[in-house]
Design a protein around this motif. Structure first.
Motif, PDB file in Angstrom:
ATOM      1  N   LEU A 121       0.852  -1.175   0.000  1.00  0.00           N
ATOM      2  CA  LEU A 121       0.000   0.000   0.000  1.00  0.00           C
ATOM      3  C   LEU A 121       0.895   1.233   0.000  1.00  0.00           C
ATOM      4  O   LEU A 121       2.076   1.157   0.332  1.00  0.00           O
ATOM      5  CB  LEU A 121      -0.889   0.014   1.253  1.00  0.00           C
ATOM      6  N   THR A 122       0.337   2.377  -0.350  1.00  0.00           N
ATOM      7  CA  THR A 122       1.094   3.620  -0.256  1.00  0.00           C
ATOM      8  C   THR A 122       1.005   4.164   1.173  1.00  0.00           C
ATOM      9  O   THR A 122       0.213   3.668   1.980  1.00  0.00           O
ATOM     10  CB  THR A 122       0.582   4.659  -1.272  1.00  0.00           C
ATOM     11  N   SER A 123       1.810   5.160   1.458  1.00  0.00           N
ATOM     12  CA  SER A 123       1.786   5.799   2.780  1.00  0.00           C
ATOM     13  C   SER A 123       1.297   7.237   2.635  1.00  0.00           C
ATOM     14  O   SER A 123       1.292   7.800   1.539  1.00  0.00           O
ATOM     15  CB  SER A 123       3.187   5.803   3.394  1.00  0.00           C
ATOM     16  N   TYR A 124       0.901   7.852   3.751  1.00  0.00           N
ATOM     17  CA  TYR A 124       0.530   9.266   3.715  1.00  0.00           C
ATOM     18  C   TYR A 124       1.711  10.107   3.244  1.00  0.00           C
ATOM     19  O   TYR A 124       1.556  11.051   2.474  1.00  0.00           O
ATOM     20  CB  TYR A 124       0.073   9.752   5.093  1.00  0.00           C
ATOM     21  N   PHE A 128       3.953  13.266  -3.424  1.00  0.00           N
ATOM     22  CA  PHE A 128       3.514  13.292  -4.824  1.00  0.00           C
ATOM     23  C   PHE A 128       2.665  14.534  -5.090  1.00  0.00           C
ATOM     24  O   PHE A 128       2.854  15.232  -6.091  1.00  0.00           O
ATOM     25  CB  PHE A 128       2.738  12.010  -5.148  1.00  0.00           C
ATOM     26  N   VAL A 129       1.747  14.840  -4.179  1.00  0.00           N
ATOM     27  CA  VAL A 129       0.886  16.022  -4.330  1.00  0.00           C
ATOM     28  C   VAL A 129       1.724  17.297  -4.300  1.00  0.00           C
ATOM     29  O   VAL A 129       1.524  18.206  -5.120  1.00  0.00           O
ATOM     30  CB  VAL A 129      -0.210  16.048  -3.245  1.00  0.00           C
ATOM     31  N   VAL A 130       2.681  17.383  -3.384  1.00  0.00           N
ATOM     32  CA  VAL A 130       3.557  18.554  -3.302  1.00  0.00           C
ATOM     33  C   VAL A 130       4.351  18.710  -4.595  1.00  0.00           C
ATOM     34  O   VAL A 130       4.499  19.821  -5.122  1.00  0.00           O
ATOM     35  CB  VAL A 130       4.493  18.470  -2.069  1.00  0.00           C
ATOM     36  N   MET A 131       4.858  17.617  -5.135  1.00  0.00           N
ATOM     37  CA  MET A 131       5.604  17.676  -6.392  1.00  0.00           C
ATOM     38  C   MET A 131       4.708  18.203  -7.512  1.00  0.00           C
ATOM     39  O   MET A 131       5.118  19.066  -8.293  1.00  0.00           O
ATOM     40  CB  MET A 131       6.153  16.291  -6.755  1.00  0.00           C
ATOM     41  N   GLN A 165      -3.413  16.261 -17.474  1.00  0.00           N
ATOM     42  CA  GLN A 165      -3.008  14.859 -17.473  1.00  0.00           C
ATOM     43  C   GLN A 165      -3.737  14.074 -16.395  1.00  0.00           C
ATOM     44  O   GLN A 165      -4.104  14.622 -15.368  1.00  0.00           O
ATOM     45  CB  GLN A 165      -1.496  14.736 -17.234  1.00  0.00           C
ATOM     46  N   THR A 166      -3.904  12.804 -16.662  1.00  0.00           N
ATOM     47  CA  THR A 166      -4.348  11.870 -15.638  1.00  0.00           C
ATOM     48  C   THR A 166      -3.138  11.019 -15.304  1.00  0.00           C
ATOM     49  O   THR A 166      -2.594  10.327 -16.173  1.00  0.00           O
ATOM     50  CB  THR A 166      -5.492  10.973 -16.151  1.00  0.00           C
ATOM     51  N   ILE A 167      -2.682  11.113 -14.077  1.00  0.00           N
ATOM     52  CA  ILE A 167      -1.488  10.382 -13.658  1.00  0.00           C
ATOM     53  C   ILE A 167      -1.908   9.363 -12.605  1.00  0.00           C
ATOM     54  O   ILE A 167      -2.243   9.725 -11.483  1.00  0.00           O
ATOM     55  CB  ILE A 167      -0.415  11.336 -13.085  1.00  0.00           C
TER      56      ILE A 167
END
Length: 65
Positions: free
Chosen positions: A30-33, A39-42, A54-56
């Motif tokens: 699973l991913t982590s917070y 990723f969101v900050v980037m 884009q859809t990433i």
């Protein structure tokens, strides 16, 4: 969309259900917070300033299956 490894997910899903989700993700986890927020900050940074419309997928590779 992937599952975030969190207390909520661990309360809502059994260990077997989580293992089944992990088995269906090529990265086998699973991913982590922290990973998600990075990723969101980037994406919100100048690093991604030329990315538009884009859809990433952020799903550990599930879309590849």
């Amino acid at each position: 969309m992937g599952f975030v490894d969190s207390d909520l997910v661990r309360r809502l899903f059994s260990t077997d259900e989580i293992a089944q989700v992990e088995a269906n993700v090529p990265l086998k986890r699973l991913t982590s917070y922290q990973e998600t927020s990075s990723f969101v900050v980037m994406l919100a940074s100048d690093t991604a300033s030329f990315v538009t419309g884009q859809t990433i997928p952020f799903d550990g590779g599930r879309v590849m299956r």
